[in-house]
Scaffold this motif. Structure first.
Motif, short mmCIF file in Angstrom:
data_model
loop_
_atom_site.label_atom_id
_atom_site.label_comp_id
_atom_site.label_asym_id
_atom_site.label_seq_id
_atom_site.Cartn_x
_atom_site.Cartn_y
_atom_site.Cartn_z
N SER A 7 5.71 31.87 0.38
CA SER A 7 5.50 31.14 1.64
C SER A 7 5.76 29.66 1.43
CB SER A 7 4.09 31.38 2.17
OG SER A 7 3.13 31.03 1.19
N PRO A 8 6.08 28.95 2.52
CA PRO A 8 6.36 27.51 2.40
C PRO A 8 5.08 26.70 2.15
CG PRO A 8 6.54 28.22 4.68
CD PRO A 8 6.29 29.45 3.87
N VAL A 9 5.27 25.58 1.45
CA VAL A 9 4.19 24.62 1.21
C VAL A 9 4.65 23.29 1.78
CG1 VAL A 9 2.91 23.35 -0.56
CG2 VAL A 9 3.35 25.78 -0.86
N GLU A 10 3.86 22.72 2.64
CA GLU A 10 4.24 21.46 3.28
C GLU A 10 4.08 20.26 2.36
OE1 GLU A 10 2.72 20.74 7.17
OE2 GLU A 10 2.81 22.86 7.69
N GLU A 11 3.05 20.25 1.54
CA GLU A 11 2.79 19.07 0.70
C GLU A 11 1.99 19.48 -0.52
OE1 GLU A 11 3.60 16.26 -0.52
OE2 GLU A 11 3.11 14.90 1.12
N ALA A 12 2.20 18.74 -1.60
CA ALA A 12 1.40 18.87 -2.82
C ALA A 12 1.07 17.45 -3.28
CB ALA A 12 2.17 19.60 -3.91
N VAL A 13 -0.18 17.24 -3.70
CA VAL A 13 -0.61 15.93 -4.17
C VAL A 13 -1.37 16.12 -5.47
CG1 VAL A 13 -1.95 13.86 -3.66
CG2 VAL A 13 -0.84 15.11 -1.79
N ARG A 14 -0.95 15.42 -6.51
CA ARG A 14 -1.70 15.44 -7.77
C ARG A 14 -2.86 14.46 -7.61
NH1 ARG A 14 -0.34 17.07 -12.99
NH2 ARG A 14 1.80 17.33 -12.31
N ILE A 15 -4.06 14.97 -7.68
CA ILE A 15 -5.25 14.15 -7.43
C ILE A 15 -5.37 13.00 -8.42
CG2 ILE A 15 -7.78 14.17 -7.42
CD1 ILE A 15 -7.58 17.04 -6.30
N ARG A 16 -5.07 13.24 -9.69
CA ARG A 16 -5.25 12.22 -10.72
C ARG A 16 -4.49 10.94 -10.46
NH1 ARG A 16 -2.29 11.54 -15.40
NH2 ARG A 16 -1.45 13.63 -15.20
N ASN A 17 -3.21 11.06 -10.01
CA ASN A 17 -2.40 9.85 -9.87
C ASN A 17 -1.74 9.69 -8.50
OD1 ASN A 17 -0.33 11.71 -9.96
ND2 ASN A 17 0.18 11.28 -12.11
N GLY A 18 -2.00 10.62 -7.59
CA GLY A 18 -1.47 10.49 -6.24
C GLY A 18 -0.02 10.89 -6.06
N LYS A 19 0.64 11.39 -7.12
CA LYS A 19 2.04 11.82 -6.98
C LYS A 19 2.12 12.93 -5.95
CE LYS A 19 3.84 10.39 -11.41
NZ LYS A 19 4.58 10.79 -12.60
N ARG A 20 3.22 12.94 -5.19
CA ARG A 20 3.38 13.88 -4.08
C ARG A 20 4.67 14.70 -4.19
NH1 ARG A 20 0.31 12.99 0.55
NH2 ARG A 20 -1.23 11.35 0.29
N GLY A 21 4.68 15.79 -3.46
CA GLY A 21 5.86 16.64 -3.39
C GLY A 21 6.20 17.25 -4.75
N ASP A 22 7.51 17.39 -5.01
CA ASP A 22 7.96 17.98 -6.26
C ASP A 22 7.40 17.21 -7.47
OD1 ASP A 22 9.36 19.84 -4.86
OD2 ASP A 22 11.35 19.05 -5.34
N ASN A 23 7.21 15.89 -7.34
CA ASN A 23 6.68 15.09 -8.44
C ASN A 23 5.27 15.50 -8.83
OD1 ASN A 23 9.00 13.53 -8.77
ND2 ASN A 23 8.37 12.17 -7.12
N ALA A 24 4.52 16.06 -7.89
CA ALA A 24 3.18 16.52 -8.19
C ALA A 24 3.18 17.82 -8.98
CB ALA A 24 2.38 16.71 -6.91
N LEU A 25 4.31 18.52 -8.99
CA LEU A 25 4.41 19.82 -9.64
C LEU A 25 4.89 19.76 -11.07
CD1 LEU A 25 6.08 21.83 -6.74
CD2 LEU A 25 3.64 21.46 -7.18
N VAL A 26 5.50 18.66 -11.46
CA VAL A 26 6.10 18.53 -12.79
C VAL A 26 5.01 18.35 -13.84
CG1 VAL A 26 7.64 17.12 -14.21
CG2 VAL A 26 8.17 17.52 -11.80
N ALA A 27 5.13 19.09 -14.93
CA ALA A 27 4.17 18.95 -16.03
C ALA A 27 4.29 17.55 -16.62
CB ALA A 27 4.44 20.00 -17.10
N GLU A 28 3.14 16.95 -16.89
CA GLU A 28 3.12 15.61 -17.46
C GLU A 28 2.45 15.62 -18.84
OE1 GLU A 28 0.85 13.50 -14.54
OE2 GLU A 28 2.66 12.85 -13.50
N GLU A 29 2.88 14.72 -19.66
CA GLU A 29 2.20 14.55 -20.95
C GLU A 29 0.96 13.70 -20.73
OE1 GLU A 29 4.55 13.41 -24.28
OE2 GLU A 29 6.32 14.39 -23.46
N LEU A 30 -0.08 14.00 -21.48
CA LEU A 30 -1.33 13.22 -21.34
C LEU A 30 -1.34 12.02 -22.22
CD1 LEU A 30 -3.84 16.18 -21.17
CD2 LEU A 30 -2.90 14.84 -19.30
#
Length: 115
Positions: free
Chosen positions: A92-115
């Motif tokens: 199903s479609p997703v309208e928005e994603a937000v990474r709570i820790r740093n506020g990144k949105r959309g596809d950027n919120a989905l990318v794995a980050e190094e700590l």
């Protein structure tokens, strides 16, 4: 972005998780649930008078549109036994994603980050 919801046999959970990680999934949510499909929880012929829910595992992933087919195929390949009760995959479609820790949105919120 898309949400992939897979309902699979509990004994296939590890295989599905490993297949999704190998396919590049950055994260997922795994939940133990109960449910029934078109056979109403029974695999025996002739048993139709009582509805029974069975244990299942729900695996949720939010991913980029271009990753959907690869992830769906990974789930199918790892979850399929060929017997009734293997489960379902919903996209199903997703309208928005937000990474709570740093506020990144959309596809950027989905990318794995190094700590």
């Amino acid at each position: 972005m898309k949400r992939i919801e897979a309902i699979v046999r509990p004994e296939r959970t590890s295989r599905v998780r490993d297949a999704l990680v190998a396919a590049g999934a950055a994260g997922m949510t795994v939940t133990q649930v109960q449910g029934m499909g078109s056979l109403h929880g029974f695999l025996e012929e002739g048993v139709t008078d009582v509805t029974q829910v069975l244990p299942k595992t729900r695996i949720d992933i939010v991913c980029r549109d271009e990753d959907v087919e690869r992830f769906v195929e990974a789930v199918i390949g790892a979850a399929r036994t060929g017997e009734p009760g293997d489960g379902k995959v919903f996209v199903s479609p997703v309208e928005e994603a937000v990474r709570i820790r740093n506020g990144k949105r959309g596809d950027n919120a989905l990318v794995a980050e190094e700590l």
